[in-house]
Design an enzyme around this catalytic site. Structure first.
Site, PDB file in Angstrom:
ATOM      1  N   CYS B 131       0.656  -1.209  -0.088  1.00  0.00           N
ATOM      2  CA  CYS B 131      -0.140  -0.023   0.117  1.00  0.00           C
ATOM      3  C   CYS B 131       0.922   1.336  -0.009  1.00  0.00           C
ATOM      4  O   CYS B 131       0.432   2.281  -0.319  1.00  0.00           O
ATOM      5  CB  CYS B 131      -0.923   0.088   1.183  1.00  0.00           C
ATOM      6  SG  CYS B 131      -1.967  -1.351   1.347  1.00  0.00           S
ATOM      7  N   CYS B 451       0.517   2.599   6.441  1.00  0.00           N
ATOM      8  CA  CYS B 451       0.788   1.120   6.682  1.00  0.00           C
ATOM      9  C   CYS B 451       0.812   0.280   5.524  1.00  0.00           C
ATOM     10  O   CYS B 451       0.150   0.709   4.395  1.00  0.00           O
ATOM     11  CB  CYS B 451      -0.017   0.515   7.707  1.00  0.00           C
ATOM     12  SG  CYS B 451      -1.790   0.550   7.421  1.00  0.00           S
TER      13      CYS B 451
END
Lengths: 757, 467
Positions: B131, B451
């Site tokens: 991500c 994250c």
């Protein structure tokens, strides 16, 4: 969401005045030390924790406090439901207190204990307020029986969570309602499997079996330690469940799929049940040879409950529990349990330096096996051999051992890879300068051992321990080539290393205490049960085995075929027959061992003709590894055809059996008494430090019948006098091989002398 | 000359929407023009964000369903070209981030660049870091400029979840590959005959962490439980995200979005996943991963999204030479990684104090926070972790906590929960949003944190370009 507290939250302090029973205990204050509870809204959370132990056991104190707490909770109308949880990480309840059972003097006393347990759990089962057992960690024996008496069970998915009924392994049965509740809860086949094998069931399997209703994940770092927060979370979920049951939002009956419904229906027919009983009985008899009474009693109790109703079932359970507790088999197994616990401790203290890098010489079966159990504990491991082919085979063995675990899903493929990253395979001595310990597992030849010892000492740091894995060579002879004999020790592993629990550590009079401590610490880390014995030919284990194998060869020479010999040994309780054992060990190894020890101990180690084994080796019959030994081994898993060429060899060494000492029973006692006498002699000579290690070594290393508890327990139970008497009969025929040692004679003379109290 | 001309065009095109925005009055806290020190360091090149754009983020399986990933990336690149007016040969390098790769366009950066009309002389490569893939694309660009290798780099990210590579089973693949080598008809028939029903089971891209075999949602649920984040807190946070996103959309603040004429379909000009609901409606949903007592639901998680983004990054001199007024300085950044099992989504907690320390800033110095919202439970857990001395000491080896970002500066224009989360594209959206918010709110420092799968994380400090 999970409600952590709802309305009032009242902590009931440990020390309080009892007003409920003030008529009986006038103004007495009592302190609860093992059990307390907290009221969270309308739910009572009962927390258990034994202040004197790492684990919770159902001791008398625990039972007493639990009863008092339960009475109070049941009497409080504001409480609608109950959660039962342990505040110890890693343990719900590990079982009943073994010492409590051992302290009983009679069958009746143990039966009463069982009946009291049954009563407590009956009250739990019939509680009008639902009780939810919140399980994290071991939930075994009495702990499991407690949990299954509750209305609902929630368990964490922790690796430490294990449900099981291990009583059978102690020669007992689940004596607090387990034999009655378990079959109803999870069905006859699963219940028998659990109770007869005693194996632990992991959380996910328990959920599938219907043993628990809901699973809770373990948690990682948060605002508290993972262990603490996981228990809290479990409690939160359990409280929600308890409220859910009261509000009828949570059904207590398990949802069954079509297969389970059909299965349940089929199981309800008595002829199906009978079929199961007889199948299980047959299987049990085949495996135990009728030597272990507990499994049959378990079947009996289940049957009584299913056929004659709960009253008869519970009665049978408590009575049989009482009977079993008094059997020598149970006492022997309990003794082994205690011995095993003792051999999981390092009596030599903490070593100065922890082994962080281990180097292993020789990538054979044993070397690779040691590597496997070492890398599994995240210790850097160097596996060295001299040829690429041998190294390749060794590394493959480690990979296969770990990959099999992946296939069984006990570790993930990622964990396997990460474990394997601790292993370095090599052909040279690079990196040995960082080794904290070197274990050599090269060929059993003193010259070769000396050669590698010198090579290794040239490259290792000064504080590095040199351990020799040998089954028979004396450590002091190996150490003779060393510049630093205080750093030399023997570490005798058993094959297959990843399966066999025993490690026999051998110290010479020069071995330093720290070296020994270091070897023991490594062994314990590798998950081994460790005994530490003195140096001498064959140390302890090999030395006990050799006379028995010598006797086995004589028995063969007397015309008993290998199959009969095997059935006599297994019939006595050995897991593997003597002939099969020799094949597994390798006939060449056995011959080598017999020759060496024969030289060291003389005619006492005689009996069978060593030439028989040597002739077999010469013909290439080296046992399983060569495809032929006493038996023929084909690729099929079931080999077990006697080697037809053996007959001719045996014929040439034929001996005439003396009918006075050749009955089946005589043959068994001839085999066992030589083993036992040698073991006692090892204690007499100080090779063994104590009888406990002698028993553990014989059972876990050589398969001495566990129900006999080991050679020393056997002498205690059988009677030294009776054994001496038998040996004297044999001595008359065969001579000094059966001469009882002095210590055995001493015990025979004085019946009050026992190896174990 | 040509570039001068383009610049004037760019300035004109920018003015109109801005004027409209400033005309309205908002209640966002204006930090005022505090005279904080600049983070520029001697000997370190100033690197600037010239501008950033993105396609509308759409829920997977909607209007973009029939496209391919490079189509989205191409659209973002074209949007950037139009928005900045940069000459197509003035860019030195193009980097894209993506997570689930379309095997036909595995270097999606190159395919998109060619299709967007960039010069075929501009090299392009693709990076992947779950991500934070486009964060990695941007910081790679920063690195190239700092090293003096490039002056102007386009970085971006793309994710296309409407179509993912679903493979034949390994057994089938093996058989098919052997079939290629089979010489005789008999050998081929034998191979075909060896195909069993088990061969036909397809292999879907894993949604689970490879090392732990745990899905991210499951890990998020455990994380929320570990930090004691309740279902209600998560639903409230998700509702906040959707409400703020809706307001930002309605008020035209999401100016990084460029319209996209989808071939054969309508023009798409808005994100389509923003759906403010009610607490009652959200409370009805069942937990999606941990059943039956879990707290993470479809409504408080980010959803599968298609979208692409792009930013233009330059050295300050180059930007000024080309006549740009940069939007922000890209300052210090860090990458962190932790245990992928129990700390999978705690990257922001680890990265935030580290990047602040590098910049010599305190949490209170930050005016604008943009954190990637994978799950409401993940965001709230991170906020709690950052506010815990115990956590800072026990797990991060720090003496004290960094502190929790104040919510009145935090993700004020919505976040991944509401705007959507095309894995590879989110990073550029975060950075561009910080730049826009700094300008809008008058702040000086912004912080991006995110994250990523694998237990990794990232944070970057962004400084407003002087007005």
């Amino acid at each position: 969401g999970v409600a952590t507290s709802c309305g009032c939250s009242v902590q009931i302090t440990r020390s309080r005045r009892n007003t409920l029973f003030s008529g009986i205990h006038t103004c007495c204050t009592f302190a609860w030390t093992h059990v307390n509870y907290e009221i969270k809204g309308d739910v009572a959370v009962i927390r258990i924790s034994d202040p004197n132990s790492k684990v919770n056991t159902l001791s008398l104190q625990m039972q007493k406090e639990m009863t008092e707490v339960m009475d109070e909770v049941m009497g409080n109308s504001a409480i609608k439901s109950v959660v039962l949880i342990s505040s110890k990480p890693g343990c719900f309840i590990a079982g009943a207190d073994i010492n409590m059972i051992q302290a009983c003097k009679s069958t009746e006393e143990v039966t009463r204990l069982s009946q009291e347990g049954q009563k407590i759990f009956e009250k739990i089962e019939k509680s009008p307020k639902p009780i939810v057992a919140a399980i994290n960690g071991s939930c075994l024996g009495g702990g499991l029986e407690f949990a299954i008496a509750c209305q609902y069970r929630v368990a964490t998915k922790s690796k430490k969570t294990a449900l099981g009924t291990p009583e059978v392994m102690l020669g007992l049965l689940p004596g607090a309602g387990g034999t009655q509740r378990l079959p109803k809860m999870i069905g006859l086949p699963n219940a028998f499997d659990m109770m007869l094998t005693g194996r632990n069931i992991r959380a996910d399997k328990a959920k599938k079996m219907g043993l628990v209703h809901q699973l809770v994940d373990t948690l990682g770092p948060g605002l508290k330690s993972p262990e603490e927060r996981t228990i809290e979370y479990l409690e939160e979920v359990a409280i929600d469940c308890a409220r859910g049951i009261v509000n009828k939002k949570l059904a207590l009956t398990k949802e069954m799929n079509m297969m389970q419904k059909i299965q349940d229906h089929v199981m309800s027919y008595s002829f199906v049940q009978n079929r199961i009983y007889s199948t299980v009985e047959k299987k049990v008899l085949k495996q135990t040879k009728g030597l272990y009474p507990a499994p049959m009693k378990i079947i009996e109790c289940v049957k009584a409950g299913m056929e004659q109703g709960p009253d008869a079932g519970y009665l049978a359970e408590s009575q049989n529990f009482g009977k079993l507790a008094m059997t020598p088999e149970s006492k022997a197994l309990v003794g082994l349990y205690h011995g095993q616990v003792a051999c999981k401790k390092n009596r030599f203290g903490v070593p100065e330096k922890e082994v962080k890098t281990l180097a292993i010489l020789g990538a054979g079966l044993i070397g690779a096996g040691i590597a496997q159990v070492t890398v599994e504990k995240s210790i850097n491991t160097i596996l060295k051999d001299i040829t690429e082919e041998a190294l390749n085979q060794g590394q493959h063995q480690v990979y296969k051992g770990l990959n099999d675990k992946t296939k069984k899903k006990s570790i993930t493929s990622f964990e396997r890879d990460s474990i394997l990253s601790n292993l370095t395979g090599q052909l040279d001595y690079s990196g040995f300068e960082k080794a904290d310990m070197v274990i050599e597992a090269v060929f059993e030849d003193l010259a070769i051992k000396h050669k590698v010892l010198k090579e290794v000492e040239a490259v290792i740091p000064p504080n590095c321990v040199f351990a020799s894995n040998t089954a028979a060579l004396a450590i002091k002879d190996i150490a003779a080539a060393s510049k630093r004999p205080e750093k030399v020790v023997g570490m005798h592993y058993f094959s297959p290393v990843d399966k066999m629990q025993l490690l026999e550590i051998i110290t010479t009079d020069k071995t330093s205490k720290d070296t020994t401590a270091s070897a023991v610490a490594l062994g314990l880390k590798q998950g081994k049960v460790v005994i530490v014995v003195g140096d001498g030919p064959g140390f302890y284990t090999t030395r006990c085995l050799a006379p028995m194998l010598a006797e086995a060869v004589r028995v063969l020479q007397e015309g008993v075929d290998p199959k009969k010999l095997d059935s006599l040994t297994t019939g006595f309780g050995f897991p593997v027959g003597a002939a099969t054992l020799a094949d597994e060990l390798g006939i060449d190894v056995a011959a080598h061992m017999a020759e060496n020890l024969g030289k060291a101990f003389g005619s006492r180690f005689g009996g069978g003709n060593l030439e028989l084994l040597k002739t077999m080796v010469a013909k290439g019959f080296k046992g399983r590894k060569s495809g032929k030994g006493f038996y023929i081994y084909q690729s099929e898993p079931k080999p077990k055809d006697i080697n037809p060429e053996l007959k001719e060899i045996v014929e040439s060494y034929k001996m005439m059996p003396n009918p006075a000492v050749s009955s089946d029973s005589d043959v068994q006692y001839r085999l066992i008494s030589r083993f036992v006498n040698e073991a006692v002699l090892c204690l007499q000579e100080g090779i063994l430090t104590n009888p406990v290690e002698g028993d553990i070594g014989a059972v876990f290393g050589l398969g001495f019948p566990p129900f006999l508890g080991g050679p020393f327990r056997f002498v205690d139970n059988f009677g030294a006098d009776k054994l001496v008497e038998k040996m004297k009969t044999f001595e008359e025929v065969f001579g000094n091989q059966f001469t009882p040692c002095q210590l055995l004679l001493d015990h025979a003379k004085d019946p009050s002398r026992k190896f174990h109290n | 000359m040509a570039s001068m001309l383009m610049n004037s065009v760019r300035n004109c095109s920018l003015k109109s929407p801005r004027a409209v925005q400033f005309g309205k009055s908002f209640t966002f806290p204006a930090c005022g023009t505090k005279s904080k020190k600049t983070l520029s360091k001697t000997g370190v090149k100033n690197i600037v964000l010239v501008d950033g754009v993105r396609t509308p983020f759409l829920q997977s399986g909607t209007t973009y369903a029939d496209l391919m990933p490079h189509d989205l990336a191409r659209t973002a690149l074209q949007g950037l070209l139009n928005r900045t007016g940069i000459p197509k040969d003035a860019v030195d390098y193009i980097i894209y981030g993506t997570v689930i790769q379309e095997v036909k366009t595995s270097n999606v950066a190159r395919e998109a660049a060619l299709g967007a009309g960039f010069s075929d002389r501009i090299p392009a490569h693709t990076v992947t870091m779950a991500c934070i893939s486009s964060n990695q694309a941007m910081t790679t660009a920063v690195g190239m400029i700092a090293a003096g290798q490039c002056d102007a780099v386009v970085a971006g990210g793309v994710e296309f979840m409407s179509d993912v590579p679903i493979r034949h089973s390994r057994k089938m693949r093996k058989t098919m590959l052997s079939l290629n080598k089979a010489k005789t008809l008999g050998a081929r028939l034998a191979l075909l005959g060896s195909i069993r029903p088990a061969h036909l089971a397809p292999e879907l891209p894993a949604v689970a962490e490879f090392s732990t075999e745990e899905t991210m949602g499951h890990s998020a649920d455990r994380l929320a439980a570990a930090f004691g984040v309740s279902r209600r807190e998560q639903d409230e946070y998700a509702l906040r995200s959707h409400s703020l996103a809706k307001r930002a959309q309605d008020e035209g603040l999401l100016s990084d979005v460029v319209g996209f004429k989808v071939p054969g379909k309508d023009i798409v000009s808005k994100d389509n996943g923003i759906r403010p609901s009610s607490m009652e409606q959200m409370a009805k949903l069942k937990p999606a991963f941990v059943k039956p007592h879990g707290t993470v639901t479809a409504a408080n998680s980010s959803y599968l999204t298609d979208g692409a983004s792009a930013v233009l990054i330059m050295s300050e001199e180059k930007a000024l030479a080309l006549g740009y007024k940069p939007k922000a300085y890209l300052r210090d950044f860090v990458y962190v990684s932790q245990d992928p099992k129990d700390q999978l989504l705690l990257g922001p907690s680890y990265a935030t104090p580290k990047v602040l320390e590098r910049s010599g800033l305190k949490l209170a110095d930050i005016d604008v926070f943009e954190f990637h919202e994978a799950f409401a439970g993940q965001i709230l857990s991170n906020l709690k972790a950052m506010d815990s001395d115990w956590f800072a000491k026990t797990y991060m080896g720090r003496t004290s906590k960094v502190g929790s970002p104040p919510l009145d500066k935090f993700n004020l224009w919505g976040g991944s929960l509401s705007l959507g989360h095309p894995f590879g594209a989110t990073g550029c959206r975060l950075v561009t949003t910080v730049a826009h918010r700094l300008k809008k709110e008058g702040g000086q420092y912004g912080l991006v944190a995110a994250c990523a799968a694998g237990g990794q994380g990232h944070a970057m400090v962004i400084e407003a370009y002087p007005q």
